[in-house]
Every structure is written in C-alpha cells, then in structure tokens.
Write an enzyme that holds these catalytic residues in place. Structure first.
Site, PDB file in Angstrom:
ATOM      1  N   HIS A 179      -0.465  -4.791   4.241  1.00 39.94           N
ATOM      2  CA  HIS A 179      -1.634  -3.977   4.551  1.00 39.94           C
ATOM      3  C   HIS A 179      -1.306  -3.108   5.759  1.00 39.94           C
ATOM      4  CE1 HIS A 179      -5.271  -3.493   7.126  1.00 39.94           C
ATOM      5  NE2 HIS A 179      -5.679  -2.930   6.014  1.00 39.94           N
ATOM      6  N   SER A 180      -1.542  -1.809   5.656  1.00 39.82           N
ATOM      7  CA  SER A 180      -1.358  -0.887   6.768  1.00 39.82           C
ATOM      8  C   SER A 180       0.077  -0.990   7.296  1.00 39.82           C
ATOM      9  CB  SER A 180      -2.414  -1.165   7.846  1.00 39.82           C
ATOM     10  OG  SER A 180      -2.357  -0.231   8.890  1.00 39.82           O
TER      11      SER A 180
END
Length: 112
Positions: free
Chosen positions: A100-101
């Site tokens: 994520h990210s």
C-alpha cells in the site's frame, strides 16, 4: 478463519516485528504498509483472505520494528535489502507481495 498475532524476529542484529496469521503454506504473502503506517494496515484484509500465510511487516522505524541507528538514513531502496535479508532468514525463496502506498513502491522494487 484464522486469527492474527504479532511476530518478532531478529535478523542480522535488526529487530523486526509485524502481524501474521496462523495459516501454513509454501508461498507466503508479504504485506508492506505505507509511509508513516504499520502492519496493522492489513489487519482487516488478512482475515478475509486467510487461505494463505500472510506476514505483514513493520518496516524499519515503524510500528514495533527497530529504528535504524541514529547516524543512518531511511533511504527508500534500503527497504529492499532489509526485506531480502528477512526473506532469507525465514527460508523463503518466493513470496507474493502486497503493498500500500510506499509499500507498493517497495514491492515493485523487490519484485524487480
């Protein structure tokens, strides 16, 4: 559905931590969180997809994983060598990576 529990592991003198489920399997899923976050980012996802072993990692300086020494930097690419050392210590020759990210960008470098 299996429960999550915390894990701690020392690799080359560096203290790692994170969350994992209790599922056994050959190819684990390595979950990498975003910037200024921690392994708990995946606490709701892992139980929903618990047919595989999941290892959500607190990256260096996040969650319960150790910080780097005071005279060092947090270069983005250093996470790749950290994770390769962790994978080697765990005996994993292959993992599936979810990120994520920032964790997604690290996953891309790790896969390359």
């Amino acid at each position: 559905m299996s429960g999550l529990h915390g894990w701690h592991r020392e690799v080359n003198g560096f203290a790692w931590a994170g969350l994992r489920n209790e599922v056994d399997g050959e190819v684990p899923v390595l979950a990498l969180h975003g910037w200024l976050d921690n392994a708990a980012s995946f606490a709701r996802l892992i139980p929903a997809l618990d047919d595989r072993p999941w290892w959500a990692v607190d990256l260096a300086g996040h969650g319960e994983t150790a910080h780097r020494p005071p005279d060092s930097w947090y270069h983005f690419v250093d996470n790749v060598s950290d994770l390769l050392a962790l994978m080697n210590d765990c005996g994993w020759s292959q993992v599936d990576v979810v990120g994520h990210s920032m964790g997604g960008a690290i996953a891309t470098l790790l896969a390359a």
